[in-house]
Motif scaffolding. Sequence first.
Motif, PDB file in Angstrom:
ATOM      1  N   LEU A   4       7.073 -15.861   7.598  1.00 10.53           N
ATOM      2  CA  LEU A   4       6.510 -14.616   8.114  1.00 10.53           C
ATOM      3  C   LEU A   4       7.575 -13.560   8.337  1.00 10.53           C
ATOM      4  O   LEU A   4       7.336 -12.388   8.131  1.00 10.53           O
ATOM      5  CB  LEU A   4       5.734 -14.867   9.412  1.00 10.53           C
ATOM      6  N   SER A   5       8.751 -13.963   8.760  1.00 13.36           N
ATOM      7  CA  SER A   5       9.808 -12.990   9.015  1.00 13.36           C
ATOM      8  C   SER A   5      10.376 -12.409   7.718  1.00 13.36           C
ATOM      9  O   SER A   5      11.038 -11.393   7.742  1.00 13.36           O
ATOM     10  CB  SER A   5      10.919 -13.630   9.840  1.00 13.36           C
ATOM     11  N   LYS A   6      10.116 -13.053   6.567  1.00 11.91           N
ATOM     12  CA  LYS A   6      10.648 -12.595   5.303  1.00 11.91           C
ATOM     13  C   LYS A   6       9.704 -11.670   4.544  1.00 11.91           C
ATOM     14  O   LYS A   6      10.043 -11.183   3.485  1.00 11.91           O
ATOM     15  CB  LYS A   6      10.987 -13.800   4.416  1.00 11.91           C
ATOM     16  N   LEU A   7       8.520 -11.439   5.055  1.00 10.65           N
ATOM     17  CA  LEU A   7       7.552 -10.587   4.369  1.00 10.65           C
ATOM     18  C   LEU A   7       7.999  -9.126   4.392  1.00 10.65           C
ATOM     19  O   LEU A   7       8.376  -8.615   5.436  1.00 10.65           O
ATOM     20  CB  LEU A   7       6.171 -10.704   5.000  1.00 10.65           C
ATOM     21  N   GLU A   8       7.935  -8.474   3.241  1.00 13.55           N
ATOM     22  CA  GLU A   8       8.260  -7.055   3.173  1.00 13.55           C
ATOM     23  C   GLU A   8       7.121  -6.204   3.726  1.00 13.55           C
ATOM     24  O   GLU A   8       7.335  -5.087   4.162  1.00 13.55           O
ATOM     25  CB  GLU A   8       8.537  -6.636   1.726  1.00 13.55           C
ATOM     26  N   PHE A   9       5.904  -6.744   3.678  1.00 12.31           N
ATOM     27  CA  PHE A   9       4.731  -6.077   4.224  1.00 12.31           C
ATOM     28  C   PHE A   9       3.699  -7.142   4.577  1.00 12.31           C
ATOM     29  O   PHE A   9       3.870  -8.304   4.230  1.00 12.31           O
ATOM     30  CB  PHE A   9       4.159  -5.034   3.251  1.00 12.31           C
ATOM     31  N   VAL A  10       2.642  -6.735   5.229  1.00  9.66           N
ATOM     32  CA  VAL A  10       1.636  -7.676   5.709  1.00  9.66           C
ATOM     33  C   VAL A  10       0.911  -8.331   4.539  1.00  9.66           C
ATOM     34  O   VAL A  10       0.499  -7.661   3.593  1.00  9.66           O
ATOM     35  CB  VAL A  10       0.619  -6.947   6.622  1.00  9.66           C
ATOM     36  N   ALA A  11       0.754  -9.644   4.614  1.00  5.02           N
ATOM     37  CA  ALA A  11       0.043 -10.387   3.577  1.00  5.02           C
ATOM     38  C   ALA A  11      -1.433 -10.008   3.598  1.00  5.02           C
ATOM     39  O   ALA A  11      -1.996  -9.691   4.647  1.00  5.02           O
ATOM     40  CB  ALA A  11       0.198 -11.888   3.812  1.00  5.02           C
ATOM     41  N   ILE A  12      -2.056 -10.057   2.425  1.00  7.05           N
ATOM     42  CA  ILE A  12      -3.481  -9.747   2.345  1.00  7.05           C
ATOM     43  C   ILE A  12      -4.268 -10.850   3.043  1.00  7.05           C
ATOM     44  O   ILE A  12      -4.018 -12.026   2.847  1.00  7.05           O
ATOM     45  CB  ILE A  12      -3.946  -9.555   0.883  1.00  7.05           C
ATOM     46  N   ASP A  13      -5.180 -10.442   3.875  1.00  8.01           N
ATOM     47  CA  ASP A  13      -6.043 -11.363   4.601  1.00  8.01           C
ATOM     48  C   ASP A  13      -7.109 -11.897   3.652  1.00  8.01           C
ATOM     49  O   ASP A  13      -7.564 -11.176   2.765  1.00  8.01           O
ATOM     50  CB  ASP A  13      -6.689 -10.611   5.772  1.00  8.01           C
ATOM     51  N   ILE A  14      -7.537 -13.124   3.841  1.00 12.97           N
ATOM     52  CA  ILE A  14      -8.537 -13.720   2.949  1.00 12.97           C
ATOM     53  C   ILE A  14      -9.861 -12.962   3.000  1.00 12.97           C
ATOM     54  O   ILE A  14     -10.600 -12.920   2.017  1.00 12.97           O
ATOM     55  CB  ILE A  14      -8.746 -15.226   3.231  1.00 12.97           C
ATOM     56  N   SER A  15     -10.135 -12.293   4.110  1.00 13.27           N
ATOM     57  CA  SER A  15     -11.359 -11.489   4.216  1.00 13.27           C
ATOM     58  C   SER A  15     -11.245 -10.197   3.409  1.00 13.27           C
ATOM     59  O   SER A  15     -12.246  -9.565   3.100  1.00 13.27           O
ATOM     60  CB  SER A  15     -11.646 -11.144   5.678  1.00 13.27           C
ATOM     61  N   GLY A  16     -10.015  -9.804   3.084  1.00 13.44           N
ATOM     62  CA  GLY A  16      -9.791  -8.591   2.310  1.00 13.44           C
ATOM     63  C   GLY A  16      -9.789  -7.329   3.141  1.00 13.44           C
ATOM     64  O   GLY A  16      -9.706  -6.232   2.600  1.00 13.44           O
ATOM     65  N   LYS A  17      -9.839  -7.465   4.464  1.00 10.00           N
ATOM     66  CA  LYS A  17      -9.939  -6.267   5.299  1.00 10.00           C
ATOM     67  C   LYS A  17      -8.749  -5.327   5.150  1.00 10.00           C
ATOM     68  O   LYS A  17      -8.880  -4.139   5.374  1.00 10.00           O
ATOM     69  CB  LYS A  17     -10.158  -6.641   6.767  1.00 10.00           C
ATOM     70  N   ASN A  18      -7.596  -5.840   4.734  1.00  6.45           N
ATOM     71  CA  ASN A  18      -6.434  -4.981   4.535  1.00  6.45           C
ATOM     72  C   ASN A  18      -6.069  -4.844   3.061  1.00  6.45           C
ATOM     73  O   ASN A  18      -4.944  -4.496   2.712  1.00  6.45           O
ATOM     74  CB  ASN A  18      -5.237  -5.514   5.330  1.00  6.45           C
ATOM     75  N   TYR A  19      -7.037  -5.091   2.187  1.00  6.64           N
ATOM     76  CA  TYR A  19      -6.783  -5.061   0.741  1.00  6.64           C
ATOM     77  C   TYR A  19      -6.268  -3.699   0.272  1.00  6.64           C
ATOM     78  O   TYR A  19      -5.298  -3.626  -0.484  1.00  6.64           O
ATOM     79  CB  TYR A  19      -8.046  -5.434  -0.043  1.00  6.64           C
ATOM     80  N   LEU A  20      -6.895  -2.621   0.695  1.00  5.10           N
ATOM     81  CA  LEU A  20      -6.520  -1.293   0.193  1.00  5.10           C
ATOM     82  C   LEU A  20      -5.079  -0.940   0.547  1.00  5.10           C
ATOM     83  O   LEU A  20      -4.327  -0.452  -0.302  1.00  5.10           O
ATOM     84  CB  LEU A  20      -7.485  -0.234   0.723  1.00  5.10           C
ATOM     85  N   SER A  21      -4.666  -1.213   1.776  1.00  3.22           N
ATOM     86  CA  SER A  21      -3.280  -0.927   2.148  1.00  3.22           C
ATOM     87  C   SER A  21      -2.331  -1.932   1.497  1.00  3.22           C
ATOM     88  O   SER A  21      -1.204  -1.581   1.135  1.00  3.22           O
ATOM     89  CB  SER A  21      -3.116  -0.916   3.667  1.00  3.22           C
TER      90      SER A  21
END
Length: 138
Positions: A4-21
């Motif tokens: 988690l600390s190595k992510l450049e940005f937030v991972a896509i949630d399985i629900s897709g609620k943050n898909y567009l960003s």
Amino acid sequence: MSNLSKLEFVAIDISGKNYLSWVLDAEIHLAAKGLGNTITQGNEASSQDKAKAMIFLPHHLDEGLKVEYLTVKDPLELWTGLKERYDHLKAMVLPRARYEWMHLQLQDFKTVSEYNSAVFRITSQLKLCGDHYKKIGL
């Protein structure tokens, strides 16, 4: 949890609620790494670039999505699969953002700062959905 600390940005949630960003973040980061062409139709990316993209993209997926797309080895195929799965969310976000934009009134906010925040939030949603908006003045 160390991933988690190595992510450049937030991972896509399985629900897709943050898909567009997520799409916007992924495109920007892939372009910055010189891998933006790996997710475009008809690309002639090298197998090495495709492998780099396939290391990067799944790293930014929800664990459940990683399992579902475990056998995908081409970044374009993964990109297309996620688009087919979540792109319909624009149809849900866009009408709400348009409604909020049309009914945006300064007097509904306690401060100009809150109003400006709402303006930027709504216009960002419209842009993410590919919609163009007209600026309004105070």
